[in-house]
Design an enzyme around this catalytic site. Sequence first.
Site, PDB file in Angstrom:
ATOM      1  N   TYR A 116     -11.264  14.753  -0.398  1.00 15.52           N
ATOM      2  CA  TYR A 116     -11.887  14.120  -1.547  1.00 15.52           C
ATOM      3  C   TYR A 116     -13.362  14.496  -1.510  1.00 15.52           C
ATOM      4  CZ  TYR A 116      -7.864  10.962  -2.198  1.00 15.52           C
ATOM      5  OH  TYR A 116      -6.612  10.445  -2.424  1.00 15.52           O
TER       6      TYR A 116
ATOM      7  N   THR B 195      -8.032  17.157  -3.725  1.00 14.16           N
ATOM      8  CA  THR B 195      -7.371  16.254  -4.663  1.00 14.16           C
ATOM      9  C   THR B 195      -8.260  16.080  -5.887  1.00 14.16           C
ATOM     10  OG1 THR B 195      -6.100  15.085  -2.982  1.00 14.16           O
ATOM     11  CG2 THR B 195      -6.544  13.909  -5.021  1.00 14.16           C
TER      12      THR B 195
ATOM     13  N   GLY C 291       6.354  14.099  -5.136  1.00 14.74           N
ATOM     14  CA  GLY C 291       6.713  13.015  -6.031  1.00 14.74           C
ATOM     15  C   GLY C 291       8.208  12.825  -6.200  1.00 14.74           C
TER      16      GLY C 291
ATOM     17  N   HIS D  25      -0.035  11.971  -7.907  1.00 11.36           N
ATOM     18  CA  HIS D  25      -0.530  11.062  -6.868  1.00 11.36           C
ATOM     19  C   HIS D  25       0.534  10.027  -6.494  1.00 11.36           C
ATOM     20  CE1 HIS D  25      -4.631  10.674  -5.067  1.00 11.36           C
ATOM     21  NE2 HIS D  25      -4.117   9.560  -4.589  1.00 11.36           N
TER      22      HIS D  25
ATOM     23  N   SER E 189      -4.848  13.722   5.513  1.00 11.89           N
ATOM     24  CA  SER E 189      -5.700  13.055   4.538  1.00 11.89           C
ATOM     25  C   SER E 189      -7.149  12.944   5.017  1.00 11.89           C
ATOM     26  CB  SER E 189      -5.160  11.645   4.261  1.00 11.89           C
ATOM     27  OG  SER E 189      -6.037  10.903   3.445  1.00 11.89           O
TER      28      SER E 189
ATOM     29  N   ALA F 189      -2.901   8.362   3.623  1.00 14.36           N
ATOM     30  CA  ALA F 189      -3.997   7.738   4.351  1.00 14.36           C
ATOM     31  C   ALA F 189      -3.498   6.634   5.280  1.00 14.36           C
ATOM     32  CB  ALA F 189      -5.005   7.150   3.359  1.00 14.36           C
TER      33      ALA F 189
ATOM     34  N   PRO G 244      -0.338  14.475   2.269  1.00 14.59           N
ATOM     35  CA  PRO G 244      -1.419  13.652   2.829  1.00 14.59           C
ATOM     36  C   PRO G 244      -1.229  12.183   2.469  1.00 14.59           C
ATOM     37  CG  PRO G 244      -2.182  14.830   0.877  1.00 14.59           C
ATOM     38  CD  PRO G 244      -0.801  15.333   1.170  1.00 14.59           C
TER      39      PRO G 244
ATOM     40  N   SER H 177       1.311  17.308  -8.925  1.00 20.82           N
ATOM     41  CA  SER H 177       1.390  15.969  -8.350  1.00 20.82           C
ATOM     42  C   SER H 177       0.787  14.966  -9.311  1.00 20.82           C
ATOM     43  CB  SER H 177       0.622  15.929  -7.017  1.00 20.82           C
ATOM     44  OG  SER H 177       0.523  14.608  -6.514  1.00 20.82           O
TER      45      SER H 177
ATOM     46  N   TYR I  50       0.819  -1.210   0.000  1.00 23.65           N
ATOM     47  CA  TYR I  50       0.000   0.000   0.000  1.00 23.65           C
ATOM     48  C   TYR I  50       0.854   1.262   0.000  1.00 23.65           C
ATOM     49  CZ  TYR I  50      -3.449   3.487   1.229  1.00 23.65           C
ATOM     50  OH  TYR I  50      -4.232   4.619   1.216  1.00 23.65           O
TER      51      TYR I  50
ATOM     52  N   LYS J 215      -4.811  19.805  -5.719  1.00 25.03           N
ATOM     53  CA  LYS J 215      -3.683  18.868  -5.755  1.00 25.03           C
ATOM     54  C   LYS J 215      -3.892  17.868  -6.891  1.00 25.03           C
ATOM     55  CE  LYS J 215      -1.183  15.515  -2.871  1.00 25.03           C
ATOM     56  NZ  LYS J 215      -1.368  14.301  -3.713  1.00 25.03           N
TER      57      LYS J 215
ATOM     58  N   ARG K 223      13.718  13.020  -2.513  1.00 20.89           N
ATOM     59  CA  ARG K 223      14.482  12.165  -1.606  1.00 20.89           C
ATOM     60  C   ARG K 223      15.729  12.839  -1.047  1.00 20.89           C
ATOM     61  NH1 ARG K 223      10.347  10.178  -2.187  1.00 20.89           N
ATOM     62  NH2 ARG K 223       9.766   7.992  -2.592  1.00 20.89           N
TER      63      ARG K 223
ATOM     64  N   GLN L 239      -6.675  17.732   3.548  1.00 21.12           N
ATOM     65  CA  GLN L 239      -6.881  17.235   2.181  1.00 21.12           C
ATOM     66  C   GLN L 239      -8.285  16.666   2.056  1.00 21.12           C
ATOM     67  OE1 GLN L 239      -7.026  13.654   1.513  1.00 21.12           O
ATOM     68  NE2 GLN L 239      -7.372  13.931  -0.677  1.00 21.12           N
TER      69      GLN L 239
ATOM     70  N   ARG M  29       0.442   6.708  -8.332  1.00 15.79           N
ATOM     71  CA  ARG M  29      -0.548   5.712  -7.912  1.00 15.79           C
ATOM     72  C   ARG M  29      -1.831   5.739  -8.739  1.00 15.79           C
ATOM     73  NH1 ARG M  29      -0.019   3.718  -2.748  1.00 15.79           N
ATOM     74  NH2 ARG M  29      -2.222   3.950  -2.201  1.00 15.79           N
TER      75      ARG M  29
END
Length: 390
Positions: free
Chosen positions: A149, A175, A305, A273, A121, A94, A92, A271, A39, A249, A308, A147, A276
Amino acid sequence: MTTKPVPSLQRHAVPPGTASLADHERLARQCLDDNAWAYFSGGAADEITLAANHSAWDRITLQPRVLRALAGGHTRTTLLGRTLAHPILLAPIAFQRMAHPDGELASAYAAAALGAGLVLSTQSSTPVEAVAQAMQGDPASGPLWFQLYLQHDRGFTRELVQRAEAAGCDALVLTVDAPTSGARDRERRAGFRLPAGISAVHLAGLAPPPARLLSPGQSPLFDGLLHHAPTWADVQWLQSVTRLPVLLKGVLHPDDARQAAALGVAGLIVSNHGGRTLDTAPATAHALPRVAQAVQGALPLLVDGGIRRGTDVLKALALGASAVLLGRPAVYGLAHAGAAGVAHVLRLLRDELEIAMALTGCATLERVTPALLDLPALQTFTPRCARGDY
Protein backbone atom coordinates in the site's frame (compact mmCIF):
# COMPACT_ATOMS: atom_id res chain seq x y z
CA MET A 1 -0.16 -35.51 4.35
CA THR A 2 2.71 -33.94 6.25
CA THR A 3 4.45 -30.62 5.92
CA LYS A 4 8.14 -29.83 6.16
CA PRO A 5 9.20 -30.28 9.84
CA VAL A 6 9.57 -26.92 11.52
CA PRO A 7 10.47 -27.19 15.22
CA SER A 8 9.64 -23.54 15.94
CA LEU A 9 6.01 -23.88 14.83
CA GLN A 10 3.11 -25.30 16.76
CA ARG A 11 2.28 -28.83 15.63
CA HIS A 12 -1.29 -29.52 14.58
CA ALA A 13 -3.10 -32.26 12.71
CA VAL A 14 -5.88 -31.72 10.21
CA PRO A 15 -8.92 -33.60 11.56
CA PRO A 16 -9.79 -36.83 9.73
CA GLY A 17 -12.61 -36.39 7.26
CA THR A 18 -11.59 -32.87 6.25
CA ALA A 19 -12.31 -33.21 2.55
CA SER A 20 -12.94 -29.72 1.18
CA LEU A 21 -12.20 -26.04 1.67
CA ALA A 22 -15.71 -25.70 3.06
CA ASP A 23 -14.75 -28.16 5.81
CA HIS A 24 -11.78 -25.95 6.68
CA GLU A 25 -14.11 -22.94 6.93
CA ARG A 26 -16.42 -24.81 9.31
CA LEU A 27 -13.49 -25.85 11.50
CA ALA A 28 -12.08 -22.32 11.52
CA ARG A 29 -15.37 -20.87 12.75
CA GLN A 30 -15.08 -23.10 15.80
CA CYS A 31 -11.64 -21.62 16.58
CA LEU A 32 -12.00 -17.92 15.80
CA ASP A 33 -13.77 -15.48 18.09
CA ASP A 34 -16.39 -13.09 16.72
CA ASN A 35 -13.81 -10.31 16.40
CA ALA A 36 -11.42 -12.30 14.18
CA TRP A 37 -14.24 -13.99 12.28
CA ALA A 38 -15.75 -10.63 11.34
CA TYR A 39 -12.39 -9.43 10.03
CA PHE A 40 -11.40 -12.48 8.02
CA SER A 41 -14.83 -13.55 6.74
CA GLY A 42 -16.72 -10.30 6.35
CA GLY A 43 -17.19 -8.08 3.33
CA ALA A 44 -18.42 -4.59 2.58
CA ALA A 45 -21.97 -3.40 3.25
CA ASP A 46 -24.56 -6.06 2.34
CA GLU A 47 -21.79 -8.44 1.18
CA ILE A 48 -23.36 -8.81 -2.26
CA THR A 49 -20.00 -8.88 -4.02
CA LEU A 50 -18.61 -11.23 -1.38
CA ALA A 51 -21.35 -13.75 -2.19
CA ALA A 52 -21.20 -13.13 -5.94
CA ASN A 53 -17.48 -13.93 -6.09
CA HIS A 54 -18.23 -17.54 -5.19
CA SER A 55 -21.55 -18.00 -7.01
CA ALA A 56 -20.15 -16.60 -10.27
CA TRP A 57 -17.68 -19.48 -10.55
CA ASP A 58 -20.47 -21.94 -9.78
CA ARG A 59 -22.59 -20.64 -12.67
CA ILE A 60 -19.87 -21.38 -15.23
CA THR A 61 -20.05 -24.97 -16.42
CA LEU A 62 -17.28 -27.14 -17.77
CA GLN A 63 -17.41 -29.37 -20.83
CA PRO A 64 -16.12 -32.90 -20.11
CA ARG A 65 -13.98 -34.45 -22.84
CA VAL A 66 -13.22 -38.14 -23.22
CA LEU A 67 -10.57 -40.48 -24.60
CA ARG A 68 -7.79 -37.91 -24.52
CA ALA A 69 -4.16 -38.90 -23.89
CA LEU A 70 -3.49 -37.88 -20.28
CA ALA A 71 -0.46 -39.89 -19.14
CA GLY A 72 2.45 -37.72 -18.07
CA GLY A 73 0.28 -34.67 -17.48
CA HIS A 74 1.21 -31.96 -14.98
CA THR A 75 0.16 -28.59 -13.58
CA ARG A 76 3.44 -26.75 -14.20
CA THR A 77 3.34 -23.23 -15.55
CA THR A 78 5.63 -20.24 -15.98
CA LEU A 79 4.99 -16.85 -14.40
CA LEU A 80 7.28 -13.82 -14.59
CA GLY A 81 10.01 -16.07 -15.94
CA ARG A 82 9.80 -18.61 -13.13
CA THR A 83 8.51 -22.17 -13.40
CA LEU A 84 5.83 -22.98 -10.83
CA ALA A 85 4.66 -26.44 -9.82
CA HIS A 86 1.07 -25.25 -10.12
CA PRO A 87 -0.80 -21.97 -10.72
CA ILE A 88 -1.94 -21.38 -7.12
CA LEU A 89 -0.54 -18.61 -4.89
CA LEU A 90 -1.53 -17.41 -1.44
CA ALA A 91 -3.13 -13.96 -1.53
CA PRO A 92 -2.01 -11.15 0.78
CA ILE A 93 -4.00 -11.22 4.02
CA ALA A 94 -3.18 -8.94 6.91
CA PHE A 95 -2.71 -9.77 10.59
CA GLN A 96 -2.56 -13.55 10.23
CA ARG A 97 -1.33 -13.94 13.81
CA MET A 98 -4.89 -12.99 14.74
CA ALA A 99 -5.94 -16.34 13.22
CA HIS A 100 -3.10 -18.40 14.69
CA PRO A 101 0.01 -17.60 16.79
CA ASP A 102 2.33 -18.74 13.97
CA GLY A 103 0.59 -16.41 11.52
CA GLU A 104 2.34 -15.62 8.27
CA LEU A 105 5.29 -17.81 9.19
CA ALA A 106 3.08 -20.89 9.13
CA SER A 107 1.63 -19.82 5.79
CA ALA A 108 5.14 -19.39 4.41
CA TYR A 109 6.28 -22.86 5.45
CA ALA A 110 3.11 -24.38 4.00
CA ALA A 111 3.52 -22.49 0.73
CA ALA A 112 7.15 -23.56 0.47
CA ALA A 113 6.34 -27.20 1.16
CA LEU A 114 3.56 -27.24 -1.45
CA GLY A 115 5.43 -25.24 -4.11
CA ALA A 116 2.98 -22.35 -3.92
CA GLY A 117 3.78 -18.69 -4.29
CA LEU A 118 2.98 -16.32 -1.45
CA VAL A 119 2.09 -12.63 -1.52
CA LEU A 120 2.92 -11.05 1.83
CA SER A 121 0.76 -8.17 3.03
CA THR A 122 2.14 -4.76 3.93
CA GLN A 123 0.00 -5.24 7.05
CA SER A 124 1.60 -8.56 7.89
CA SER A 125 1.98 -9.31 11.57
CA THR A 126 5.30 -11.07 10.83
CA PRO A 127 8.35 -9.33 9.28
CA VAL A 128 9.17 -9.94 5.64
CA GLU A 129 12.67 -11.10 6.56
CA ALA A 130 11.33 -14.01 8.62
CA VAL A 131 8.83 -14.98 5.93
CA ALA A 132 11.52 -14.82 3.24
CA GLN A 133 13.80 -17.06 5.28
CA ALA A 134 11.03 -19.64 5.58
CA MET A 135 10.27 -19.54 1.86
CA GLN A 136 13.87 -19.54 0.68
CA GLY A 137 14.80 -22.48 2.89
CA ASP A 138 12.95 -24.88 0.58
CA PRO A 139 14.31 -25.29 -2.97
CA ALA A 140 10.84 -26.31 -4.24
CA SER A 141 9.24 -23.12 -2.93
CA GLY A 142 7.26 -20.82 -5.13
CA PRO A 143 7.98 -17.08 -5.38
CA LEU A 144 7.59 -14.54 -2.58
CA TRP A 145 5.95 -11.27 -3.61
CA PHE A 146 5.44 -8.24 -1.37
CA GLN A 147 2.07 -6.51 -1.44
CA LEU A 148 2.32 -2.76 -1.07
CA TYR A 149 0.00 0.00 0.00
CA LEU A 150 1.54 3.32 -0.96
CA GLN A 151 1.97 5.39 2.18
CA HIS A 152 1.61 9.16 2.48
CA ASP A 153 5.34 9.36 3.21
CA ARG A 154 7.24 8.51 0.01
CA GLY A 155 10.49 8.17 1.88
CA PHE A 156 8.93 5.54 4.14
CA THR A 157 7.46 3.75 1.13
CA ARG A 158 10.85 3.73 -0.61
CA GLU A 159 12.48 2.22 2.50
CA LEU A 160 9.77 -0.44 2.63
CA VAL A 161 10.43 -1.29 -1.02
CA GLN A 162 14.15 -1.53 -0.34
CA ARG A 163 13.43 -3.76 2.63
CA ALA A 164 11.40 -6.13 0.43
CA GLU A 165 14.18 -6.16 -2.16
CA ALA A 166 16.84 -6.89 0.46
CA ALA A 167 14.77 -9.75 1.87
CA GLY A 168 14.74 -11.40 -1.54
CA CYS A 169 11.19 -10.77 -2.69
CA ASP A 170 10.62 -11.51 -6.36
CA ALA A 171 8.01 -8.84 -7.17
CA LEU A 172 5.92 -6.00 -5.75
CA VAL A 173 2.12 -6.14 -5.80
CA LEU A 174 0.63 -2.66 -5.56
CA THR A 175 -2.96 -2.70 -4.32
CA VAL A 176 -4.85 0.01 -6.22
CA ASP A 177 -8.51 -0.62 -5.36
CA ALA A 178 -8.60 0.64 -1.78
CA PRO A 179 -8.05 4.40 -1.53
CA THR A 180 -10.42 4.01 1.40
CA SER A 181 -11.83 1.05 3.26
CA GLY A 182 -15.27 -0.24 2.40
CA ALA A 183 -18.25 0.12 4.71
CA ARG A 184 -17.67 -3.10 6.63
CA ASP A 185 -20.84 -3.51 8.61
CA ARG A 186 -19.93 -6.89 10.04
CA GLU A 187 -16.71 -5.52 11.54
CA ARG A 188 -18.53 -2.52 12.98
CA ARG A 189 -21.19 -4.71 14.55
CA ALA A 190 -18.47 -6.85 16.12
CA GLY A 191 -16.62 -3.76 17.37
CA PHE A 192 -13.51 -4.98 15.59
CA ARG A 193 -10.15 -4.20 17.17
CA LEU A 194 -6.69 -5.67 16.87
CA PRO A 195 -5.80 -7.89 19.82
CA ALA A 196 -2.93 -6.84 22.05
CA GLY A 197 0.46 -7.77 20.64
CA ILE A 198 -0.66 -7.86 17.00
CA SER A 199 0.19 -5.01 14.64
CA ALA A 200 1.27 -4.16 11.12
CA VAL A 201 4.96 -4.68 11.82
CA HIS A 202 6.12 -3.16 8.51
CA LEU A 203 4.44 0.14 9.34
CA ALA A 204 6.13 0.62 12.70
CA GLY A 205 7.62 4.10 12.86
CA LEU A 206 5.38 5.60 10.18
CA ALA A 207 4.30 9.04 11.33
CA PRO A 208 0.63 9.92 10.83
CA PRO A 209 -0.15 12.15 7.84
CA PRO A 210 -0.11 15.88 8.49
CA ALA A 211 -3.43 17.02 9.90
CA ARG A 212 -5.60 18.99 7.50
CA LEU A 213 -7.81 21.71 8.93
CA LEU A 214 -11.27 21.23 7.50
CA SER A 215 -13.75 24.03 7.08
CA PRO A 216 -17.36 23.53 8.08
CA GLY A 217 -19.12 21.40 5.49
CA GLN A 218 -15.94 19.81 4.14
CA SER A 219 -15.66 16.03 3.85
CA PRO A 220 -13.14 14.25 6.09
CA LEU A 221 -12.80 11.72 3.27
CA PHE A 222 -12.55 13.85 0.11
CA ASP A 223 -10.94 16.87 1.73
CA GLY A 224 -8.79 14.84 4.13
CA LEU A 225 -7.82 11.20 3.65
CA LEU A 226 -8.04 11.10 -0.14
CA HIS A 227 -5.41 13.80 -0.57
CA HIS A 228 -3.00 10.90 -0.11
CA ALA A 229 -4.76 8.46 -2.46
CA PRO A 230 -2.39 7.01 -5.10
CA THR A 231 -2.70 7.88 -8.79
CA TRP A 232 -1.23 6.60 -12.05
CA ALA A 233 1.70 8.95 -11.47
CA ASP A 234 2.47 7.04 -8.26
CA VAL A 235 2.62 3.80 -10.22
CA GLN A 236 5.27 5.34 -12.45
CA TRP A 237 7.14 6.62 -9.41
CA LEU A 238 7.13 3.15 -7.84
CA GLN A 239 8.46 1.63 -11.04
CA SER A 240 11.28 4.19 -11.00
CA VAL A 241 12.47 3.32 -7.46
CA THR A 242 12.55 -0.48 -7.63
CA ARG A 243 14.35 -3.13 -9.63
CA LEU A 244 11.49 -5.56 -8.99
CA PRO A 245 8.60 -6.19 -11.37
CA VAL A 246 5.45 -4.33 -10.30
CA LEU A 247 2.00 -5.89 -10.57
CA LEU A 248 -1.25 -4.02 -9.92
CA LYS A 249 -3.88 -5.69 -7.75
CA GLY A 250 -7.49 -4.62 -7.90
CA VAL A 251 -8.11 -3.96 -11.60
CA LEU A 252 -11.64 -4.73 -12.85
CA HIS A 253 -12.28 -2.24 -15.65
CA PRO A 254 -10.90 -2.87 -19.16
CA ASP A 255 -9.84 0.78 -19.57
CA ASP A 256 -7.78 0.61 -16.37
CA ALA A 257 -6.22 -2.60 -17.63
CA ARG A 258 -5.23 -0.93 -20.91
CA GLN A 259 -3.70 2.03 -19.08
CA ALA A 260 -1.75 -0.28 -16.81
CA ALA A 261 -0.44 -2.22 -19.80
CA ALA A 262 0.61 1.05 -21.44
CA LEU A 263 2.70 1.86 -18.36
CA GLY A 264 4.55 -1.43 -18.70
CA VAL A 265 3.51 -3.05 -15.42
CA ALA A 266 4.55 -6.68 -15.07
CA GLY A 267 1.07 -8.07 -14.50
CA LEU A 268 -2.45 -7.47 -13.25
CA ILE A 269 -4.47 -9.13 -10.52
CA VAL A 270 -8.18 -9.04 -11.28
CA SER A 271 -9.61 -8.53 -7.81
CA ASN A 272 -12.39 -6.74 -5.95
CA HIS A 273 -10.53 -6.99 -2.64
CA GLY A 274 -12.49 -10.08 -1.68
CA GLY A 275 -15.69 -8.05 -1.64
CA ARG A 276 -14.29 -5.85 1.14
CA THR A 277 -14.28 -2.45 -0.59
CA LEU A 278 -17.03 -1.56 -3.11
CA ASP A 279 -20.11 -3.69 -2.61
CA THR A 280 -21.96 -4.58 -5.83
CA ALA A 281 -18.68 -4.42 -7.78
CA PRO A 282 -18.62 -7.20 -10.38
CA ALA A 283 -17.56 -10.68 -9.42
CA THR A 284 -14.03 -11.39 -10.54
CA ALA A 285 -15.19 -14.28 -12.74
CA HIS A 286 -17.22 -11.74 -14.71
CA ALA A 287 -14.47 -9.12 -14.86
CA LEU A 288 -11.64 -11.47 -15.84
CA PRO A 289 -12.62 -12.16 -19.48
CA ARG A 290 -13.23 -8.45 -20.12
CA VAL A 291 -9.79 -7.58 -18.76
CA ALA A 292 -8.24 -10.41 -20.78
CA GLN A 293 -9.83 -9.08 -23.96
CA ALA A 294 -8.59 -5.58 -23.15
CA VAL A 295 -4.92 -6.50 -22.71
CA GLN A 296 -4.83 -9.13 -25.49
CA GLY A 297 -2.03 -11.14 -23.96
CA ALA A 298 0.25 -8.16 -23.36
CA LEU A 299 0.89 -9.17 -19.74
CA PRO A 300 -0.01 -11.98 -17.34
CA LEU A 301 -3.29 -11.89 -15.45
CA LEU A 302 -4.03 -13.39 -12.07
CA VAL A 303 -7.38 -13.49 -10.32
CA ASP A 304 -8.71 -13.95 -6.79
CA GLY A 305 -12.12 -13.93 -5.16
CA GLY A 306 -14.37 -16.88 -4.39
CA ILE A 307 -11.98 -19.64 -5.48
CA ARG A 308 -13.09 -22.70 -3.52
CA ARG A 309 -12.59 -25.68 -5.85
CA GLY A 310 -10.08 -26.96 -8.35
CA THR A 311 -12.79 -26.53 -10.97
CA ASP A 312 -12.78 -22.81 -10.14
CA VAL A 313 -9.04 -22.70 -10.81
CA LEU A 314 -9.54 -24.42 -14.15
CA LYS A 315 -12.33 -22.00 -15.11
CA ALA A 316 -10.12 -19.03 -14.22
CA LEU A 317 -7.34 -20.34 -16.45
CA ALA A 318 -9.81 -20.91 -19.29
CA LEU A 319 -10.99 -17.31 -18.92
CA GLY A 320 -7.47 -15.98 -19.43
CA ALA A 321 -5.73 -16.09 -16.05
CA SER A 322 -2.18 -17.36 -15.71
CA ALA A 323 -2.68 -18.18 -12.02
CA VAL A 324 -5.06 -17.68 -9.10
CA LEU A 325 -4.62 -16.33 -5.60
CA LEU A 326 -6.28 -17.99 -2.62
CA GLY A 327 -7.32 -15.85 0.32
CA ARG A 328 -9.83 -16.76 3.01
CA PRO A 329 -9.57 -20.58 2.69
CA ALA A 330 -5.87 -20.45 3.54
CA VAL A 331 -6.62 -18.43 6.67
CA TYR A 332 -9.31 -20.93 7.63
CA GLY A 333 -6.81 -23.75 7.36
CA LEU A 334 -4.33 -21.70 9.36
CA ALA A 335 -6.85 -20.91 12.09
CA HIS A 336 -7.60 -24.48 13.10
CA ALA A 337 -4.47 -26.38 12.08
CA GLY A 338 -1.58 -23.95 11.58
CA ALA A 339 0.91 -24.71 8.83
CA ALA A 340 -0.58 -28.17 8.31
CA GLY A 341 -3.98 -26.61 7.68
CA VAL A 342 -2.68 -24.20 5.05
CA ALA A 343 -0.75 -27.00 3.37
CA HIS A 344 -3.84 -29.21 3.35
CA VAL A 345 -5.90 -26.46 1.72
CA LEU A 346 -3.29 -26.05 -1.02
CA ARG A 347 -3.02 -29.81 -1.54
CA LEU A 348 -6.79 -30.20 -1.84
CA LEU A 349 -7.02 -27.43 -4.41
CA ARG A 350 -4.14 -28.76 -6.49
CA ASP A 351 -5.53 -32.31 -6.40
CA GLU A 352 -8.93 -31.04 -7.49
CA LEU A 353 -7.33 -29.06 -10.31
CA GLU A 354 -5.62 -32.21 -11.58
CA ILE A 355 -8.90 -34.12 -11.43
CA ALA A 356 -10.71 -31.35 -13.32
CA MET A 357 -7.97 -31.24 -15.95
CA ALA A 358 -8.18 -35.00 -16.47
CA LEU A 359 -11.96 -34.98 -16.77
CA THR A 360 -11.90 -32.18 -19.34
CA GLY A 361 -9.16 -33.86 -21.36
CA CYS A 362 -6.33 -31.47 -20.47
CA ALA A 363 -3.03 -33.16 -19.66
CA THR A 364 -1.29 -29.78 -19.30
CA LEU A 365 -2.33 -26.20 -18.72
CA GLU A 366 -1.39 -25.29 -22.28
CA ARG A 367 -4.49 -27.22 -23.35
CA VAL A 368 -6.82 -25.14 -21.17
CA THR A 369 -8.84 -22.81 -23.44
CA PRO A 370 -12.25 -21.11 -23.41
CA ALA A 371 -13.56 -24.10 -25.36
CA LEU A 372 -13.77 -25.91 -22.02
CA LEU A 373 -16.49 -23.54 -20.86
CA ASP A 374 -20.15 -24.03 -21.68
CA LEU A 375 -21.04 -20.37 -21.59
CA PRO A 376 -22.47 -18.75 -24.75
CA ALA A 377 -21.41 -15.25 -23.71
CA LEU A 378 -17.80 -16.37 -23.95
CA GLN A 379 -17.97 -17.83 -27.45
CA THR A 380 -16.16 -14.85 -28.96
CA PHE A 381 -13.52 -14.72 -26.23
CA THR A 382 -10.18 -15.89 -27.61
CA PRO A 383 -7.26 -14.76 -25.44
CA ARG A 384 -4.03 -14.54 -27.42
CA CYS A 385 -1.78 -15.69 -24.61
CA ALA A 386 -0.89 -19.35 -24.35
CA ARG A 387 -0.41 -20.81 -20.89
CA GLY A 388 3.21 -20.57 -19.85
CA ASP A 389 4.08 -17.55 -22.02
CA TYR A 390 5.07 -15.52 -19.00
